[in-house]
Write a protein that holds these residues in place. Structure first.
Motif, PDB file in Angstrom:
ATOM      1  N   PHE A 184      -4.528  19.149   4.807  1.00  0.00           N
ATOM      2  CA  PHE A 184      -5.684  19.232   3.921  1.00  0.00           C
ATOM      3  C   PHE A 184      -6.875  19.712   4.733  1.00  0.00           C
ATOM      4  O   PHE A 184      -7.173  19.181   5.797  1.00  0.00           O
ATOM      5  N   TYR A 185      -7.528  20.755   4.251  1.00  0.00           N
ATOM      6  CA  TYR A 185      -8.766  21.274   4.832  1.00  0.00           C
ATOM      7  C   TYR A 185      -9.823  21.156   3.751  1.00  0.00           C
ATOM      8  O   TYR A 185      -9.711  21.788   2.706  1.00  0.00           O
ATOM      9  N   TRP A 186     -10.821  20.358   3.991  1.00  0.00           N
ATOM     10  CA  TRP A 186     -11.874  20.159   2.997  1.00  0.00           C
ATOM     11  C   TRP A 186     -11.278  19.806   1.637  1.00  0.00           C
ATOM     12  O   TRP A 186     -11.630  20.364   0.608  1.00  0.00           O
ATOM     13  N   TYR A 187     -10.303  18.894   1.656  1.00  0.00           N
ATOM     14  CA  TYR A 187      -9.680  18.352   0.452  1.00  0.00           C
ATOM     15  C   TYR A 187      -8.878  19.377  -0.337  1.00  0.00           C
ATOM     16  O   TYR A 187      -8.699  19.241  -1.546  1.00  0.00           O
ATOM     17  N   ALA A 188      -8.401  20.402   0.331  1.00  0.00           N
ATOM     18  CA  ALA A 188      -7.634  21.446  -0.349  1.00  0.00           C
ATOM     19  C   ALA A 188      -6.605  22.041   0.606  1.00  0.00           C
ATOM     20  O   ALA A 188      -6.644  21.808   1.814  1.00  0.00           O
ATOM     21  N   THR A 211      -3.334  14.507   6.650  1.00  0.00           N
ATOM     22  CA  THR A 211      -4.772  14.296   6.559  1.00  0.00           C
ATOM     23  C   THR A 211      -5.265  13.901   7.940  1.00  0.00           C
ATOM     24  O   THR A 211      -4.554  13.248   8.705  1.00  0.00           O
ATOM     25  N   LEU A 267      -5.686  14.857  -5.140  1.00  0.00           N
ATOM     26  CA  LEU A 267      -5.837  16.178  -4.530  1.00  0.00           C
ATOM     27  C   LEU A 267      -4.615  17.056  -4.772  1.00  0.00           C
ATOM     28  O   LEU A 267      -4.732  18.277  -4.869  1.00  0.00           O
TER      29      LEU A 267
END
Length: 179
Positions: free
Chosen positions: A70-74, A111, A131
């Motif tokens: 996950f990068y910035w919740y995406a 994460t 997410l």
């Protein structure tokens, strides 16, 4: 594709050489019977995804796993591009779009975290599920079964013993997709 591969892992990590958790997970996947791994950032460094080739290749698999941090919740940008150009109307959904029907879609995600993740405001299992909800809905749109995700939390703080345990658990998870 290996003739015995039934599961395709689409690995999307923009800095795999600097990652801690995804290289051992990818190695575990590659060592798992019936699993093939495709590194999107290695295959498409220019983001020019060959949609017809990807679509033709997907036909040979029963299970599709999206592996990413996950990068910035995406998900990373190239994975989103892959989804946009490969899972198209007429192929994955819509009129005559039944090529993925009854296959399995799963996600193997990591994460970061540390202390913040363990606080009230940090990512919880519920948050990770939220997410991943767009991918779960993608599976539904495409007539695919949704697999419970494989999640590694606090990947940036994971020690070598925990990395080995996570890799073994991932191999077991991949092997269980067909059951």
């Amino acid at each position: 594709m290996d003739g015995t591969a039934r599961t395709l892992v689409i690995l999307a990590h923009p800095a795999l050489e600097q990652a801690r958790i995804h290289p051992p997970l990818a190695a575990a996947a590659e060592a798992t019977p019936g699993v093939a791994v495709r590194d999107l950032y290695e295959t498409y460094p220019d983001f020019a995804v060959d949609a017809p080739a990807e679509q033709a290749d997907l036909a040979g698999y029963d299970h599709l796993v999206l592996q990413f941090p996950f990068y910035w919740y995406a998900a990373p940008a190239l994975l989103k591009e892959w989804l946009d150009v490969v899972l198209t109307h007429g192929f994955a959904y819509g009129d005559k779009g039944e090529r993925l029907r009854c296959k399995t879609l799963g996600c193997a995600v990591s994460t970061g975290g540390g202390a913040l993740a363990r606080q009230t405001e940090g990512l919880t299992a519920k948050d990770v599920g939220l997410l991943l909800r767009p991918l779960e809905l993608t599976a539904r749109l495409c007539g695919m079964r949704w697999a419970e995700p494989f999640i590694v939390r606090d990947a940036d703080l994971t020690d070598q013993a925990a990395l080995k345990r996570a890799a073994a658990a991932y191999s077991d998870w991949l092997g269980g997709l067909g059951r």
